[in-house]
Write an enzyme that holds these catalytic residues in place. Structure first.
Site, PDB file in Angstrom:
ATOM      1  N   ARG A   1       1.508   4.218  -3.061  1.00  0.00           N
ATOM      2  CA  ARG A   1       1.272   5.643  -2.779  1.00  0.00           C
ATOM      3  C   ARG A   1       2.551   6.452  -2.956  1.00  0.00           C
ATOM      4  O   ARG A   1       2.501   7.624  -3.309  1.00  0.00           O
ATOM      5  CB  ARG A   1       0.683   5.787  -1.371  1.00  0.00           C
ATOM      6  CG  ARG A   1      -0.791   5.319  -1.308  1.00  0.00           C
ATOM      7  CD  ARG A   1      -1.204   5.021   0.121  1.00  0.00           C
ATOM      8  NE  ARG A   1      -2.636   4.717   0.281  1.00  0.00           N
ATOM      9  CZ  ARG A   1      -3.198   3.520   0.052  1.00  0.00           C
ATOM     10  NH1 ARG A   1      -2.468   2.501  -0.384  1.00  0.00           N
ATOM     11  NH2 ARG A   1      -4.500   3.341   0.261  1.00  0.00           N
TER      12      ARG A   1
ATOM     13  N   SER B   1     -13.632   0.686   3.162  1.00  0.00           N
ATOM     14  CA  SER B   1     -12.656   0.486   2.083  1.00  0.00           C
ATOM     15  C   SER B   1     -11.678   1.650   2.007  1.00  0.00           C
ATOM     16  O   SER B   1     -12.064   2.786   1.702  1.00  0.00           O
ATOM     17  CB  SER B   1     -13.368   0.331   0.739  1.00  0.00           C
ATOM     18  OG  SER B   1     -12.413   0.423  -0.303  1.00  0.00           O
TER      19      SER B   1
ATOM     20  N   GLN C   1      -9.406   1.838  -0.205  1.00  0.00           N
ATOM     21  CA  GLN C   1      -9.212   2.169  -1.616  1.00  0.00           C
ATOM     22  C   GLN C   1     -10.231   3.223  -2.051  1.00  0.00           C
ATOM     23  O   GLN C   1      -9.889   4.170  -2.758  1.00  0.00           O
ATOM     24  CB  GLN C   1      -9.335   0.916  -2.482  1.00  0.00           C
ATOM     25  CG  GLN C   1      -8.190  -0.056  -2.257  1.00  0.00           C
ATOM     26  CD  GLN C   1      -8.278  -1.301  -3.110  1.00  0.00           C
ATOM     27  OE1 GLN C   1      -9.314  -1.576  -3.710  1.00  0.00           O
ATOM     28  NE2 GLN C   1      -7.202  -2.061  -3.155  1.00  0.00           N
TER      29      GLN C   1
ATOM     30  N   ARG D   1      -2.301 -14.333  -2.127  1.00  0.00           N
ATOM     31  CA  ARG D   1      -2.385 -14.598  -0.680  1.00  0.00           C
ATOM     32  C   ARG D   1      -2.916 -16.005  -0.393  1.00  0.00           C
ATOM     33  O   ARG D   1      -2.595 -16.601   0.631  1.00  0.00           O
ATOM     34  CB  ARG D   1      -3.225 -13.533   0.020  1.00  0.00           C
ATOM     35  CG  ARG D   1      -2.655 -12.122  -0.192  1.00  0.00           C
ATOM     36  CD  ARG D   1      -3.112 -11.139   0.851  1.00  0.00           C
ATOM     37  NE  ARG D   1      -2.837  -9.771   0.428  1.00  0.00           N
ATOM     38  CZ  ARG D   1      -1.635  -9.178   0.472  1.00  0.00           C
ATOM     39  NH1 ARG D   1      -0.591  -9.824   0.933  1.00  0.00           N
ATOM     40  NH2 ARG D   1      -1.491  -7.932   0.053  1.00  0.00           N
TER      41      ARG D   1
ATOM     42  N   ASP E   1      -6.655  -8.216   4.564  1.00  0.00           N
ATOM     43  CA  ASP E   1      -5.865  -9.017   3.614  1.00  0.00           C
ATOM     44  C   ASP E   1      -5.279 -10.276   4.255  1.00  0.00           C
ATOM     45  O   ASP E   1      -4.639 -11.081   3.570  1.00  0.00           O
ATOM     46  CB  ASP E   1      -4.711  -8.177   3.043  1.00  0.00           C
ATOM     47  CG  ASP E   1      -5.231  -7.105   2.089  1.00  0.00           C
ATOM     48  OD1 ASP E   1      -6.352  -7.253   1.580  1.00  0.00           O
ATOM     49  OD2 ASP E   1      -4.501  -6.119   1.871  1.00  0.00           O
TER      50      ASP E   1
ATOM     51  N   SER F   1       0.841  -1.213   0.000  1.00  0.00           N
ATOM     52  CA  SER F   1       0.000   0.000   0.000  1.00  0.00           C
ATOM     53  C   SER F   1       0.870   1.254   0.000  1.00  0.00           C
ATOM     54  O   SER F   1       0.598   2.222  -0.729  1.00  0.00           O
ATOM     55  CB  SER F   1      -0.885   0.019   1.246  1.00  0.00           C
ATOM     56  OG  SER F   1      -1.801  -1.031   1.210  1.00  0.00           O
TER      57      SER F   1
HETATM   58  C1  S3P Z   1      -5.603  -1.411   0.059  1.00  0.00           C
HETATM   59  C2  S3P Z   1      -6.826  -1.484   0.670  1.00  0.00           C
HETATM   60  C3  S3P Z   1      -7.553  -2.747   0.886  1.00  0.00           C
HETATM   61  C4  S3P Z   1      -6.667  -3.965   0.684  1.00  0.00           C
HETATM   62  C5  S3P Z   1      -5.788  -3.840  -0.504  1.00  0.00           C
HETATM   63  C6  S3P Z   1      -4.891  -2.627  -0.410  1.00  0.00           C
HETATM   64  C7  S3P Z   1      -4.957  -0.087  -0.099  1.00  0.00           C
HETATM   65  O1  S3P Z   1      -8.626  -2.837   0.002  1.00  0.00           O
HETATM   66  O2  S3P Z   1      -7.466  -5.128   0.582  1.00  0.00           O
HETATM   67  O3  S3P Z   1      -4.965  -4.998  -0.623  1.00  0.00           O
HETATM   68  O4  S3P Z   1      -3.746  -0.029  -0.360  1.00  0.00           O
HETATM   69  O5  S3P Z   1      -5.661   0.925   0.058  1.00  0.00           O
HETATM   70  P1  S3P Z   1     -10.077  -2.205   0.390  1.00  0.00           P
HETATM   71  O6  S3P Z   1      -9.819  -0.848   0.825  1.00  0.00           O
HETATM   72  O7  S3P Z   1     -10.889  -2.275  -0.849  1.00  0.00           O
HETATM   73  O8  S3P Z   1     -10.592  -3.097   1.474  1.00  0.00           O
END
Ligand code: S3P
Length: 437
Positions: free
Chosen positions: A32, A173, A175, A393, A321, A28
């Site tokens: 970014r 979420s 994301q 995973r 995750d 993550s």
């Molecule tokens: C992530 C957010 C998670 C995670 C993904 C990485 C991120 O997803 O499952 O592997 O980097 O923001 P969600 O936010 O959709 O749960």
């Protein structure tokens, strides 16, 4: 969802995990670092960048939009930021491979650009739900299309004026939250996103590290459009999601004692530690410090007798995750483990509830998948064959199951381990597993 090749892992039954190891950089944060470094003014140096296919997809996409990114390997990346308005129209579609994070975050960023972009992905990403980002982006004024099913490709017109949004996420979420905050930087006014439960906050932390003010008030994060990002160097901690496989492996295999170094323990990511500790795992943290606004620690894990538990629902988004690996731990515990409130697992790189249930059943474990979770009975893994459905995973979780199996485990479709953990086999074999491919 199967990938094009079929790397097969054959994991020998038995063994334990020992020694010190450093798993690769956080996925993550690595994504970014490329995104914010590209949009910043000045040069950003990144150390510990995850050399996995997902993050390389993000890098490739920003290069295609005109950003000069030097990549000398071994986790070192130098990004010559172009500023929030300096990206250029790419020559073709941006292919983001297997990476949902790239697609959802970039949907928000690209909505704010002056040019059109189409975001595509591999077979797995092409089945994943995108209306969760396109619906609120449309409310902000973006012109953005999906297939009829709400899946990629995402066609973003660009050159539209975005308005700020006040939005409550329908699901927990990071994301979606991040997508909307990134679009909010290009919008007029103050964008405020409220989440139903805490999710990973790397976007908020890193934006602040790049000098962009984000106000956090309980479950709500707000930012004003029209600011700027200033380059900032980044040290990426080891990924707690990758460390999880070893935390589970060491917990279930008698005689194990491992030290995982410099792992990110951001409180919005550390649910796996809480869950394993509730199950009776022997986990201790040391050398705790903060690096680039993210807490890190060394994590020591010794084998322990685990107990089945009802997993508290408030821990689910904090370990989202990590469930494939946690299911392996649950099968080795005494007593039943029940997971509820985890319907999001059904829309990850695979349907992680069904795919794990199928694999566990193939190895002789009694499980009952439910719409939002699973019930796992304790048992003994037989040897056998399982399918990861191209989900990194799932593949790595079943590799750890071999430590407690009575026969070898063959895992099909393991190519995508390279999306998040390119040196998994090497590190796993180094610490005591016996995997060949
Ligand atoms: C992530 C957010 C998670 C995670 C993904 C990485 C991120 O997803 O499952 O592997 O980097 O923001 P969600 O936010 O959709 O749960």
């Amino acid at each position: 969802m199967s990938s094009s090749n079929n790397t097969i892992f054959i994991t020998q039954a038995g063994g334990c995990l020992n020694g010190k190891l450093r798993v690769p950089g956080d996925k993550s944060i690595s994504h970014r670092s490329i995104m914010f470094g590209s949009l910043a003014e000045g040069v950003t140096d990144v150390n510990g960048f995850l050399e996995g296919e997902d993050c390389l997809s993000t890098m490739k996409a920003f290069r295609a939009m005109g950003v000069e990114i030097e990549h000398s390997g071994e986790g070192r990346v130098r990004i010559h930021g172009v500023g929030l308005h300096g990206l250029k129209q790419p020559d073709g579609d941006l292919d983001l491979g297997n990476s949902g994070t790239s697609m959802r975050l970039m949907a928000g960023l690209c909505a704010g650009q002056s040019f059109p972009v189409t975001l595509t992905g591999d077979a797995s990403l092409s089945t994943r739900p995108m209306r969760r980002v396109t619906d609120p982006l449309k409310e902000m004024g973006a012109v953005i299309g999906t297939t009829e099913k709400g899946t990629p490709p995402l066609k973003i017109s660009g050159d539209t004026k975005l308005n700020a949004i006040t939005y409550t996420l329908p699901m927990a979420s990071a994301q979606v939250k991040s997508c909307l905050l990134l679009a909010g930087m290009y919008a007029e006014g103050k964008t405020c996103i409220t989440e139903p439960a805490p999710t990973r906050d790397h976007t908020e932390r890193m934006l602040q590290g790049f000098g962009y003010q984000v106000d956090r008030n309980g479950p709500t994060a707000c930012l004003e459009g029209g600011g700027k990002l200033t380059a900032a160097n980044i040290d990426v901690p080891a990924d707690i999601s990758s460390a999880t496989f070893f935390m589970v492996g060491a917990s279930i295999a008698e005689g194990s004692d491992i030290l995982l170094e410099n792992v990110g323990i951001n409180p919005t990511r550390d649910g796996v530690i809480s869950i394993l500790k509730l199950m009776g795992a022997d986990i201790t943290l040391s050398n705790e410090k903060e690096i680039c606004g993210e807490p890190v620690a060394d994590i020591r894990v010794k084998s322990a007798n685990l107990q089945g538990i009802d997993i508290p629902e408030d821990l689910v988004p904090l370990a989202i995750d990590e469930f494939p690996a946690i299911f392996i731990a649950a099968a080795c515990a005494e007593g039943v483990t029940r997971l509820t409130g985890a319907e999001e697992l059904r829309v990850k790189e695979s349907d992680r509830i069904q795919v794990m249930a199928d694999g566990l059943i193939a190895l002789g474990i009694k499980v009952e998948p439910t719409p939002d979770g699973i019930v796992i009975q304790p048992g003994t893994f037989s040897g056998g064959e399982v399918h990861s459905h191209g989900d990194h995973r799932i593949a790595m979780s079943f590799a750890m199951a071999a430590l407690r199996a009575t026969g070898d485990i063959t895992i099909n479709d393991c190519d995508n381990v390279a999306t998040s953990f390119p040196n998994f086999i090497e590190l796993a074999n180094h610490s005591g597993l016996k995997i060949s491919n």
